[in-house]
Design a protein around this motif. Structure first.
Motif, PDB file in Angstrom:
ATOM      1  N   CYS A  39       0.827  -1.206   0.000  1.00  0.00           N
ATOM      2  CA  CYS A  39       0.000   0.000   0.000  1.00  0.00           C
ATOM      3  C   CYS A  39       0.864   1.261   0.000  1.00  0.00           C
ATOM      4  O   CYS A  39       1.786   1.399   0.802  1.00  0.00           O
ATOM      5  CB  CYS A  39      -0.904  -0.002   1.223  1.00  0.00           C
ATOM      6  SG  CYS A  39      -1.972   1.440   1.316  1.00  0.00           S
ATOM      7  N   HIS A  40       0.538   2.172  -0.899  1.00  0.00           N
ATOM      8  CA  HIS A  40       1.243   3.463  -0.957  1.00  0.00           C
ATOM      9  C   HIS A  40       0.282   4.632  -0.788  1.00  0.00           C
ATOM     10  O   HIS A  40       0.653   5.780  -0.984  1.00  0.00           O
ATOM     11  CB  HIS A  40       1.993   3.602  -2.290  1.00  0.00           C
ATOM     12  CG  HIS A  40       3.066   2.575  -2.446  1.00  0.00           C
ATOM     13  ND1 HIS A  40       4.227   2.595  -1.714  1.00  0.00           N
ATOM     14  CD2 HIS A  40       3.128   1.469  -3.217  1.00  0.00           C
ATOM     15  CE1 HIS A  40       4.985   1.567  -2.045  1.00  0.00           C
ATOM     16  NE2 HIS A  40       4.329   0.856  -2.958  1.00  0.00           N
ATOM     17  N   ASP A  41      -0.964   4.319  -0.432  1.00  0.00           N
ATOM     18  CA  ASP A  41      -1.977   5.350  -0.218  1.00  0.00           C
ATOM     19  C   ASP A  41      -2.692   5.011   1.085  1.00  0.00           C
ATOM     20  O   ASP A  41      -3.580   4.168   1.111  1.00  0.00           O
ATOM     21  CB  ASP A  41      -2.966   5.369  -1.383  1.00  0.00           C
ATOM     22  CG  ASP A  41      -3.982   6.480  -1.264  1.00  0.00           C
ATOM     23  OD1 ASP A  41      -3.763   7.420  -0.477  1.00  0.00           O
ATOM     24  OD2 ASP A  41      -5.012   6.405  -1.957  1.00  0.00           O
ATOM     25  N   ASN A  42      -2.310   5.648   2.158  1.00  0.00           N
ATOM     26  CA  ASN A  42      -2.811   5.278   3.478  1.00  0.00           C
ATOM     27  C   ASN A  42      -4.243   5.763   3.723  1.00  0.00           C
ATOM     28  O   ASN A  42      -4.520   6.515   4.651  1.00  0.00           O
ATOM     29  CB  ASN A  42      -1.873   5.778   4.562  1.00  0.00           C
ATOM     30  CG  ASN A  42      -1.782   7.290   4.595  1.00  0.00           C
ATOM     31  OD1 ASN A  42      -2.189   7.971   3.669  1.00  0.00           O
ATOM     32  ND2 ASN A  42      -1.243   7.818   5.683  1.00  0.00           N
ATOM     33  N   VAL A  43      -5.148   5.264   2.928  1.00  0.00           N
ATOM     34  CA  VAL A  43      -6.559   5.612   3.039  1.00  0.00           C
ATOM     35  C   VAL A  43      -7.069   5.276   4.439  1.00  0.00           C
ATOM     36  O   VAL A  43      -7.904   5.997   4.991  1.00  0.00           O
ATOM     37  CB  VAL A  43      -7.396   4.880   1.965  1.00  0.00           C
ATOM     38  CG1 VAL A  43      -8.872   5.161   2.115  1.00  0.00           C
ATOM     39  CG2 VAL A  43      -6.912   5.270   0.588  1.00  0.00           C
ATOM     40  N   CYS A  44      -6.544   4.225   5.035  1.00  0.00           N
ATOM     41  CA  CYS A  44      -6.994   3.809   6.362  1.00  0.00           C
ATOM     42  C   CYS A  44      -6.731   4.886   7.408  1.00  0.00           C
ATOM     43  O   CYS A  44      -7.502   5.020   8.364  1.00  0.00           O
ATOM     44  CB  CYS A  44      -6.333   2.501   6.770  1.00  0.00           C
ATOM     45  SG  CYS A  44      -4.530   2.548   6.739  1.00  0.00           S
ATOM     46  N   MET A  45      -5.682   5.658   7.246  1.00  0.00           N
ATOM     47  CA  MET A  45      -5.399   6.745   8.173  1.00  0.00           C
ATOM     48  C   MET A  45      -6.134   8.022   7.760  1.00  0.00           C
ATOM     49  O   MET A  45      -6.619   8.763   8.613  1.00  0.00           O
ATOM     50  CB  MET A  45      -3.892   7.010   8.251  1.00  0.00           C
ATOM     51  CG  MET A  45      -3.107   5.859   8.839  1.00  0.00           C
ATOM     52  SD  MET A  45      -3.606   5.410  10.509  1.00  0.00           S
ATOM     53  CE  MET A  45      -2.985   6.790  11.437  1.00  0.00           C
ATOM     54  N   GLN A  46      -6.230   8.250   6.474  1.00  0.00           N
ATOM     55  CA  GLN A  46      -6.914   9.444   5.988  1.00  0.00           C
ATOM     56  C   GLN A  46      -8.419   9.407   6.294  1.00  0.00           C
ATOM     57  O   GLN A  46      -9.055  10.457   6.412  1.00  0.00           O
ATOM     58  CB  GLN A  46      -6.708   9.589   4.480  1.00  0.00           C
ATOM     59  CG  GLN A  46      -5.259   9.834   4.103  1.00  0.00           C
ATOM     60  CD  GLN A  46      -5.066   9.787   2.609  1.00  0.00           C
ATOM     61  OE1 GLN A  46      -5.882  10.309   1.855  1.00  0.00           O
ATOM     62  NE2 GLN A  46      -3.982   9.156   2.169  1.00  0.00           N
ATOM     63  N   ALA A  47      -8.966   8.208   6.444  1.00  0.00           N
ATOM     64  CA  ALA A  47     -10.397   8.066   6.698  1.00  0.00           C
ATOM     65  C   ALA A  47     -10.767   8.411   8.141  1.00  0.00           C
ATOM     66  O   ALA A  47     -11.936   8.621   8.449  1.00  0.00           O
ATOM     67  CB  ALA A  47     -10.847   6.644   6.369  1.00  0.00           C
ATOM     68  N   ILE A  48      -9.791   8.465   9.021  1.00  0.00           N
ATOM     69  CA  ILE A  48     -10.048   8.853  10.407  1.00  0.00           C
ATOM     70  C   ILE A  48     -10.138  10.370  10.457  1.00  0.00           C
ATOM     71  O   ILE A  48      -9.203  11.070  10.093  1.00  0.00           O
ATOM     72  CB  ILE A  48      -8.939   8.340  11.342  1.00  0.00           C
ATOM     73  CG1 ILE A  48      -8.899   6.814  11.305  1.00  0.00           C
ATOM     74  CG2 ILE A  48      -9.158   8.854  12.758  1.00  0.00           C
ATOM     75  CD1 ILE A  48      -7.701   6.208  12.024  1.00  0.00           C
ATOM     76  N   THR A  49     -11.267  10.864  10.910  1.00  0.00           N
ATOM     77  CA  THR A  49     -11.499  12.304  10.876  1.00  0.00           C
ATOM     78  C   THR A  49     -11.119  12.977  12.198  1.00  0.00           C
ATOM     79  O   THR A  49     -11.055  12.333  13.250  1.00  0.00           O
ATOM     80  CB  THR A  49     -12.978  12.616  10.590  1.00  0.00           C
ATOM     81  OG1 THR A  49     -13.757  12.168  11.705  1.00  0.00           O
ATOM     82  CG2 THR A  49     -13.458  11.948   9.311  1.00  0.00           C
TER      83      THR A  49
END
Length: 70
Positions: A39-49
């Motif tokens: 993974c090179h796009d940390n969507v899992c962290m970006q999704a935390i608001t």
């Protein structure tokens, strides 16, 4: 905050609250893959608001105040 790792294994001990987006691809790192991920796009962290984090912090602070009042 947890994204690529799981709070079940790496969460803190005690009265803490793990915050995670619970995405299907998370956790993507583990001992089985030597803690590496494609993974090179940390969507899992970006999704935390910010709102999620603030709500959890307010909850923790309120609980601490209630315990102190006892």
């Amino acid at each position: 905050l947890f994204g690529p790792e799981t709070p079940a294994l790496y969460g803190s001990v005690g009265k803490s609250i793990a915050i995670t987006a619970n995405l299907a691809c998370s956790p993507c790192v583990s001992a089985a893959n030597h803690r590496k991920t494609p993974c090179h796009d940390n969507v899992c962290m970006q999704a935390i608001t910010v709102t999620q984090v603030l709500e959890k912090m307010v909850h923790q602070l309120n609980e601490a105040d209630q315990e102190r009042a006892r």
